[in-house]
Each structure stands twice: as C-alpha cells, then as structure tokens.
Design a protein around this motif. Structure first.
Motif, PDB file in Angstrom:
ATOM      1  N   VAL A  27       0.747  -1.412  -0.157  1.00  0.00           N
ATOM      2  CA  VAL A  27       0.077  -0.248  -0.343  1.00  0.00           C
ATOM      3  C   VAL A  27       1.230   1.485   0.064  1.00  0.00           C
ATOM      4  O   VAL A  27       2.056   0.847   0.332  1.00  0.00           O
ATOM      5  CB  VAL A  27      -0.914  -0.235   1.066  1.00  0.00           C
ATOM      6  N   ASN A  28       0.231   2.730   0.144  1.00  0.00           N
ATOM      7  CA  ASN A  28       0.652   3.801  -0.248  1.00  0.00           C
ATOM      8  C   ASN A  28       1.884   4.025   1.300  1.00  0.00           C
ATOM      9  O   ASN A  28       0.532   3.953   2.143  1.00  0.00           O
ATOM     10  CB  ASN A  28       0.184   5.287  -1.444  1.00  0.00           C
ATOM     11  N   ARG A  29       2.489   4.239   1.374  1.00  0.00           N
ATOM     12  CA  ARG A  29       2.634   5.296   3.241  1.00  0.00           C
ATOM     13  C   ARG A  29       1.650   6.166   3.264  1.00  0.00           C
ATOM     14  O   ARG A  29       2.185   5.553   4.711  1.00  0.00           O
ATOM     15  CB  ARG A  29       3.812   5.672   2.387  1.00  0.00           C
ATOM     16  N   LYS A  30       1.322   6.669   2.189  1.00  0.00           N
ATOM     17  CA  LYS A  30       0.458   7.703   2.828  1.00  0.00           C
ATOM     18  C   LYS A  30      -0.736   6.969   3.571  1.00  0.00           C
ATOM     19  O   LYS A  30      -1.727   7.648   4.694  1.00  0.00           O
ATOM     20  CB  LYS A  30       0.308   8.837   2.345  1.00  0.00           C
ATOM     21  N   THR A  31      -1.441   6.159   2.764  1.00  0.00           N
ATOM     22  CA  THR A  31      -2.617   5.319   3.064  1.00  0.00           C
ATOM     23  C   THR A  31      -2.296   4.680   4.647  1.00  0.00           C
ATOM     24  O   THR A  31      -2.944   4.713   5.026  1.00  0.00           O
ATOM     25  CB  THR A  31      -2.642   4.779   1.973  1.00  0.00           C
ATOM     26  N   LEU A  32      -0.568   4.265   4.506  1.00  0.00           N
ATOM     27  CA  LEU A  32      -0.798   3.259   5.746  1.00  0.00           C
ATOM     28  C   LEU A  32      -0.710   3.987   6.955  1.00  0.00           C
ATOM     29  O   LEU A  32      -0.657   3.848   8.253  1.00  0.00           O
ATOM     30  CB  LEU A  32       0.754   2.867   5.821  1.00  0.00           C
ATOM     31  N   TYR A  33      -0.041   5.722   7.057  1.00  0.00           N
ATOM     32  CA  TYR A  33      -0.474   6.558   7.703  1.00  0.00           C
ATOM     33  C   TYR A  33      -1.400   6.792   8.626  1.00  0.00           C
ATOM     34  O   TYR A  33      -1.833   7.330   9.703  1.00  0.00           O
ATOM     35  CB  TYR A  33       0.510   7.554   7.766  1.00  0.00           C
ATOM     36  N   GLU A  34      -2.727   6.789   7.456  1.00  0.00           N
ATOM     37  CA  GLU A  34      -3.851   7.392   7.737  1.00  0.00           C
ATOM     38  C   GLU A  34      -4.600   6.432   8.232  1.00  0.00           C
ATOM     39  O   GLU A  34      -5.696   6.876   9.253  1.00  0.00           O
ATOM     40  CB  GLU A  34      -4.670   7.892   6.268  1.00  0.00           C
ATOM     41  N   ALA A  35      -4.458   4.765   7.659  1.00  0.00           N
ATOM     42  CA  ALA A  35      -4.946   3.678   8.279  1.00  0.00           C
ATOM     43  C   ALA A  35      -4.340   3.812   9.887  1.00  0.00           C
ATOM     44  O   ALA A  35      -5.149   3.144  10.583  1.00  0.00           O
ATOM     45  CB  ALA A  35      -4.614   2.783   7.234  1.00  0.00           C
ATOM     46  N   ILE A  36      -3.103   4.130  10.670  1.00  0.00           N
ATOM     47  CA  ILE A  36      -2.399   4.286  11.850  1.00  0.00           C
ATOM     48  C   ILE A  36      -3.773   5.006  12.374  1.00  0.00           C
ATOM     49  O   ILE A  36      -3.595   4.678  13.379  1.00  0.00           O
ATOM     50  CB  ILE A  36      -1.061   4.335  11.664  1.00  0.00           C
ATOM     51  N   ARG A  37      -2.931   6.076  12.186  1.00  0.00           N
ATOM     52  CA  ARG A  37      -4.502   7.124  12.808  1.00  0.00           C
ATOM     53  C   ARG A  37      -5.519   6.928  12.354  1.00  0.00           C
ATOM     54  O   ARG A  37      -5.703   7.636  13.670  1.00  0.00           O
ATOM     55  CB  ARG A  37      -3.807   8.475  11.957  1.00  0.00           C
ATOM     56  N   LEU A  38      -6.385   6.261  12.206  1.00  0.00           N
ATOM     57  CA  LEU A  38      -7.233   5.866  12.202  1.00  0.00           C
ATOM     58  C   LEU A  38      -7.746   4.510  13.125  1.00  0.00           C
ATOM     59  O   LEU A  38      -8.390   3.877  13.461  1.00  0.00           O
ATOM     60  CB  LEU A  38      -8.552   5.774  11.429  1.00  0.00           C
ATOM     61  N   GLY A  39      -6.802   4.005  13.857  1.00  0.00           N
ATOM     62  CA  GLY A  39      -6.547   2.747  14.289  1.00  0.00           C
ATOM     63  C   GLY A  39      -6.968   1.144  13.903  1.00  0.00           C
ATOM     64  O   GLY A  39      -7.291   0.815  14.529  1.00  0.00           O
ATOM     65  N   GLN A  40      -6.289   1.436  12.389  1.00  0.00           N
ATOM     66  CA  GLN A  40      -6.954   0.235  11.514  1.00  0.00           C
ATOM     67  C   GLN A  40      -5.702  -0.692  11.678  1.00  0.00           C
ATOM     68  O   GLN A  40      -6.337  -1.934  11.353  1.00  0.00           O
ATOM     69  CB  GLN A  40      -7.484   0.313  10.128  1.00  0.00           C
ATOM     70  N   PRO A  42      -3.304  -2.867  13.614  1.00  0.00           N
ATOM     71  CA  PRO A  42      -2.817  -2.962  14.462  1.00  0.00           C
ATOM     72  C   PRO A  42      -1.145  -3.606  14.883  1.00  0.00           C
ATOM     73  O   PRO A  42      -0.300  -3.711  13.618  1.00  0.00           O
ATOM     74  CB  PRO A  42      -2.757  -5.126  14.642  1.00  0.00           C
ATOM     75  N   GLY A  43      -0.858  -3.840  16.157  1.00  0.00           N
ATOM     76  CA  GLY A  43       0.892  -3.934  16.769  1.00  0.00           C
ATOM     77  C   GLY A  43       1.272  -2.852  16.356  1.00  0.00           C
ATOM     78  O   GLY A  43       2.906  -2.840  16.310  1.00  0.00           O
ATOM     79  N   VAL A  44       1.028  -1.454  15.899  1.00  0.00           N
ATOM     80  CA  VAL A  44       1.690   0.096  15.908  1.00  0.00           C
ATOM     81  C   VAL A  44       2.374   0.197  17.285  1.00  0.00           C
ATOM     82  O   VAL A  44       1.879   0.436  18.529  1.00  0.00           O
ATOM     83  CB  VAL A  44       0.517   0.986  15.871  1.00  0.00           C
ATOM     84  N   MET A  45       3.835   0.869  17.164  1.00  0.00           N
ATOM     85  CA  MET A  45       3.992   1.230  18.749  1.00  0.00           C
ATOM     86  C   MET A  45       4.775   2.053  17.929  1.00  0.00           C
ATOM     87  O   MET A  45       5.279   2.263  17.358  1.00  0.00           O
ATOM     88  CB  MET A  45       5.324   0.322  19.034  1.00  0.00           C
ATOM     89  N   ARG A  46       4.067   3.570  19.155  1.00  0.00           N
ATOM     90  CA  ARG A  46       4.798   5.139  19.474  1.00  0.00           C
ATOM     91  C   ARG A  46       6.248   4.812  20.180  1.00  0.00           C
ATOM     92  O   ARG A  46       5.341   4.882  21.538  1.00  0.00           O
ATOM     93  CB  ARG A  46       3.503   5.709  19.260  1.00  0.00           C
ATOM     94  N   LEU A  47       7.105   5.615  19.756  1.00  0.00           N
ATOM     95  CA  LEU A  47       8.106   5.919  20.004  1.00  0.00           C
ATOM     96  C   LEU A  47       8.658   7.675  20.429  1.00  0.00           C
ATOM     97  O   LEU A  47       8.971   7.526  19.542  1.00  0.00           O
ATOM     98  CB  LEU A  47       9.594   5.170  20.257  1.00  0.00           C
ATOM     99  N   GLY A  48       7.811   8.205  21.320  1.00  0.00           N
ATOM    100  CA  GLY A  48       8.129   9.528  20.509  1.00  0.00           C
ATOM    101  C   GLY A  48       7.363   9.701  19.556  1.00  0.00           C
ATOM    102  O   GLY A  48       6.025   9.834  19.255  1.00  0.00           O
ATOM    103  N   ARG A  49       7.796  10.568  18.681  1.00  0.00           N
ATOM    104  CA  ARG A  49       7.460  10.555  17.432  1.00  0.00           C
ATOM    105  C   ARG A  49       7.281   9.916  16.702  1.00  0.00           C
ATOM    106  O   ARG A  49       7.177   9.662  14.853  1.00  0.00           O
ATOM    107  CB  ARG A  49       8.172  12.277  16.548  1.00  0.00           C
ATOM    108  N   VAL A  50       8.404   8.486  17.137  1.00  0.00           N
ATOM    109  CA  VAL A  50       8.410   7.127  15.723  1.00  0.00           C
ATOM    110  C   VAL A  50       7.487   6.374  15.714  1.00  0.00           C
ATOM    111  O   VAL A  50       7.327   6.883  17.230  1.00  0.00           O
ATOM    112  CB  VAL A  50      10.084   6.186  16.206  1.00  0.00           C
TER     113      VAL A  50
END
Length: 74
Positions: A27-40, A42-50
């Motif tokens: 998928v496109n990187r921007k699409t994945l960022y949007e899906a992460i923002r929407l909580g769609q 799994p397995g995402v870890m935020r370490l500060g801004r990373v």
C-alpha cells in the motif's frame, strides 16, 4: 554495541518502519499513515514521534473481507 536490529524467524526485523510495512502490505505510505491514525492497523508502537510496527502482527493479520480497506472510512 550491536547496531543490527533483532531478526525474527520470518527472515526480517521484528519491528518495521512505516515505509517497510507499506512495502510489505503493498500500500502507499500515506495510506498506511492514515490507517494507523484511524486505529485500523494492529501492532503499532509509538516511541515519541517514531512509529514502529511489529512484523509478526502484520504477517498474522487476517486477510480478506474482515473489514474496510486500509484508509477507507466506513
């Protein structure tokens, strides 16, 4: 100090960058960022801004019609 990332039995790093995860999911990187923002995603870890995403979670993520496509609002 070892600078190599830990590798899983799947033959890759345990944690992926958004760019690596987007390539894995095809998928496109921007699409994945949007899906992460929407909580769609799994397995995402935020370490500060990373953001890092667990590879095993993405690989085991059920495929098919279990929900909306990445980035799609339903």
């Amino acid at each position: 100090m070892n600078s190599c990332p830990p590798y899983s039995s799947l033959g890759g790093p345990d944690f992926l960058t958004v760019e690596e995860a987007a390539a894995l999911l095809r998928v496109n990187r921007k699409t994945l960022y949007e899906a992460i923002r929407l909580g769609q995603v799994p397995g995402v870890m935020r370490l500060g801004r990373v953001l890092r995403i667990r590879r095993i979670t993405l690989v085991q993520w059920p495929s098919g019609n279990s929900g909306p496509a990445l980035g799609e609002n339903r």
